[in-house]
Design a protein around this motif. Structure first.
Motif, PDB file in Angstrom:
ATOM      1  N   ALA A 109       0.847  -1.190   0.000  1.00  0.00           N
ATOM      2  CA  ALA A 109       0.000   0.000   0.000  1.00  0.00           C
ATOM      3  C   ALA A 109       0.884   1.241   0.000  1.00  0.00           C
ATOM      4  O   ALA A 109       1.927   1.267   0.664  1.00  0.00           O
ATOM      5  N   VAL A 110       0.448   2.232  -0.754  1.00  0.00           N
ATOM      6  CA  VAL A 110       1.168   3.509  -0.848  1.00  0.00           C
ATOM      7  C   VAL A 110       0.150   4.622  -0.625  1.00  0.00           C
ATOM      8  O   VAL A 110      -0.906   4.625  -1.265  1.00  0.00           O
ATOM      9  N   VAL A 111       0.453   5.552   0.247  1.00  0.00           N
ATOM     10  CA  VAL A 111      -0.437   6.687   0.459  1.00  0.00           C
ATOM     11  C   VAL A 111       0.348   7.981   0.246  1.00  0.00           C
ATOM     12  O   VAL A 111       1.428   8.159   0.806  1.00  0.00           O
ATOM     13  N   ASP A 112      -0.194   8.840  -0.591  1.00  0.00           N
ATOM     14  CA  ASP A 112       0.386  10.154  -0.814  1.00  0.00           C
ATOM     15  C   ASP A 112      -0.055  11.051   0.345  1.00  0.00           C
ATOM     16  O   ASP A 112      -0.728  12.064   0.161  1.00  0.00           O
ATOM     17  N   GLY A 113       0.297  10.634   1.535  1.00  0.00           N
ATOM     18  CA  GLY A 113      -0.145  11.285   2.762  1.00  0.00           C
ATOM     19  C   GLY A 113       0.399  10.521   3.952  1.00  0.00           C
ATOM     20  O   GLY A 113       1.544  10.047   3.914  1.00  0.00           O
ATOM     21  N   LEU A 126       3.080  -6.022   5.821  1.00  0.00           N
ATOM     22  CA  LEU A 126       2.801  -5.593   4.454  1.00  0.00           C
ATOM     23  C   LEU A 126       3.606  -4.330   4.154  1.00  0.00           C
ATOM     24  O   LEU A 126       3.603  -3.393   4.957  1.00  0.00           O
ATOM     25  N   PRO A 127       4.285  -4.267   3.020  1.00  0.00           N
ATOM     26  CA  PRO A 127       5.001  -3.033   2.695  1.00  0.00           C
ATOM     27  C   PRO A 127       4.040  -1.845   2.586  1.00  0.00           C
ATOM     28  O   PRO A 127       3.058  -1.895   1.838  1.00  0.00           O
ATOM     29  N   VAL A 128       4.314  -0.807   3.356  1.00  0.00           N
ATOM     30  CA  VAL A 128       3.498   0.410   3.362  1.00  0.00           C
ATOM     31  C   VAL A 128       4.429   1.600   3.191  1.00  0.00           C
ATOM     32  O   VAL A 128       5.435   1.720   3.900  1.00  0.00           O
ATOM     33  N   TYR A 129       4.072   2.478   2.250  1.00  0.00           N
ATOM     34  CA  TYR A 129       4.838   3.697   2.004  1.00  0.00           C
ATOM     35  C   TYR A 129       3.964   4.897   2.328  1.00  0.00           C
ATOM     36  O   TYR A 129       2.794   4.945   1.944  1.00  0.00           O
ATOM     37  N   ALA A 130       4.546   5.868   3.034  1.00  0.00           N
ATOM     38  CA  ALA A 130       3.804   7.065   3.437  1.00  0.00           C
ATOM     39  C   ALA A 130       4.791   8.191   3.688  1.00  0.00           C
ATOM     40  O   ALA A 130       6.005   7.981   3.777  1.00  0.00           O
ATOM     41  N   TYR A 131       4.253   9.410   3.823  1.00  0.00           N
ATOM     42  CA  TYR A 131       5.076  10.566   4.147  1.00  0.00           C
ATOM     43  C   TYR A 131       5.350  10.676   5.645  1.00  0.00           C
ATOM     44  O   TYR A 131       6.224  11.429   6.059  1.00  0.00           O
ATOM     45  N   GLY A 132       4.585   9.968   6.440  1.00  0.00           N
ATOM     46  CA  GLY A 132       4.753  10.050   7.886  1.00  0.00           C
ATOM     47  C   GLY A 132       3.555   9.406   8.564  1.00  0.00           C
ATOM     48  O   GLY A 132       2.795   8.662   7.949  1.00  0.00           O
ATOM     49  N   ARG A 133       3.363   9.722   9.839  1.00  0.00           N
ATOM     50  CA  ARG A 133       2.276   9.109  10.595  1.00  0.00           C
ATOM     51  C   ARG A 133       1.653  10.110  11.559  1.00  0.00           C
ATOM     52  O   ARG A 133       2.289  11.092  11.952  1.00  0.00           O
ATOM     53  N   THR A 134       0.409   9.804  11.929  1.00  0.00           N
ATOM     54  CA  THR A 134      -0.358  10.682  12.801  1.00  0.00           C
ATOM     55  C   THR A 134      -1.462   9.872  13.470  1.00  0.00           C
ATOM     56  O   THR A 134      -1.916   8.867  12.913  1.00  0.00           O
ATOM     57  N   PRO A 135      -1.929  10.310  14.654  1.00  0.00           N
ATOM     58  CA  PRO A 135      -3.089   9.647  15.260  1.00  0.00           C
ATOM     59  C   PRO A 135      -4.422  10.172  14.735  1.00  0.00           C
ATOM     60  O   PRO A 135      -5.474   9.629  15.072  1.00  0.00           O
ATOM     61  N   LEU A 136      -4.391  11.219  13.904  1.00  0.00           N
ATOM     62  CA  LEU A 136      -5.637  11.766  13.355  1.00  0.00           C
ATOM     63  C   LEU A 136      -6.031  10.950  12.130  1.00  0.00           C
ATOM     64  O   LEU A 136      -5.319  10.930  11.124  1.00  0.00           O
ATOM     65  N   THR A 137      -7.175  10.297  12.204  1.00  0.00           N
ATOM     66  CA  THR A 137      -7.577   9.382  11.136  1.00  0.00           C
ATOM     67  C   THR A 137      -8.713   9.960  10.296  1.00  0.00           C
ATOM     68  O   THR A 137      -9.396  10.902  10.692  1.00  0.00           O
TER      69      THR A 137
END
Length: 224
Positions: A109-113, A126-137
């Motif tokens: 999974a890839v998220v532009d976010g 699972l390979p996951v690509y993102a710009y970062g992480r946050t608790p706000l969903t």
């Protein structure tokens, strides 16, 4: 944008995918300029090489209804590519969505976010690509907005459903299958020659002599 839902793309060419798994992805950078995602879009979970078919999803900043729907459609080898419309506050990818993808055999999974539940994501593997992480969903607002299997943008790269997603610890490449196939033979040949090149370097040969760079500079300076 209005809600736009399209059929899943054609199946991935398994022979091409198998060959792409054997190439060093940075070697493709010797032959391509397009398709390389923003360097800040990095792997946050999973290991190894990612090779898969892009299933594109366009969401709004706060609503992940369409992503939940898409998670039930993917199959083995698919990589869900999520365009959040530039949102960098909400995380559409978390423990539940990633487990849903993994349970169906998705490749990644890839998220532009952003993503969330990072410890759980790493446990899934699972390979996951993102710009970062946050608790706000994101939430399930059910907005009539977004798209499935329509063109999106991810990491500054235009992505169409069915494009091939390549990822490793260096970052991401997303490109049409034909474009990758065009340069694959040359890239594999380079990989095959590289161990001998490295051995010559350790034996004392200058890199510029081996690559021809030094001779090129001699010609350029001689023509002044």
């Amino acid at each position: 944008m209005p809600l736009s839902i399209h059929d899943l793309p054609a199946p991935l060419d398994t022979a091409l995918a198998d060959r792409l798994r054997t190439v060093d992805f940075p070697t493709l950078g010797h032959y391509l300029e397009e398709g390389f995602c923003d360097a800040a879009l990095q792997r946050v979970a999973g290991t190894g090489k990612l090779v898969g078919r892009a299933v594109t999803v366009r969401t709004t900043a706060t609503d992940s209804t369409l992503l939940h729907h898409a998670a039930g459609l993917v199959g083995p080898g698919d990589v869900v590519v999520v365009d959040t419309g530039g949102d960098r506050r909400h995380a559409p990818l978390g423990e539940v969505v990633v487990n849903a993808l993994a349970a169906r055999g998705a490749a990644g999974a890839v998220v532009d976010g952003l993503c969330t539940d990072i410890d759980a994501l790493r446990a899934v593997g699972l390979p996951v690509y993102a710009y970062g992480r946050t608790p706000l969903t994101t939430k399930l607002h059910g907005l009539a907005d977004g798209s499935l299997c329509a063109p999106v943008t991810c990491g500054g790269v235009p992505v169409h459903a069915g494009d091939i997603v390549l990822g490793d610890a260096n970052g991401l490449i997303i490109a049409p299958a034909g474009r990758l196939a065009d340069v694959l033979d040359e890239a594999l040949a380079d990989d095959a020659e590289e161990p001998a090149l490295v051995a010559e370097l350790w034996a004392g040969a200058p890199l510029g002599d081996l690559t021809g760079a030094t001779e090129t500079l001699r010609r350029l300076t001689a023509s002044r």
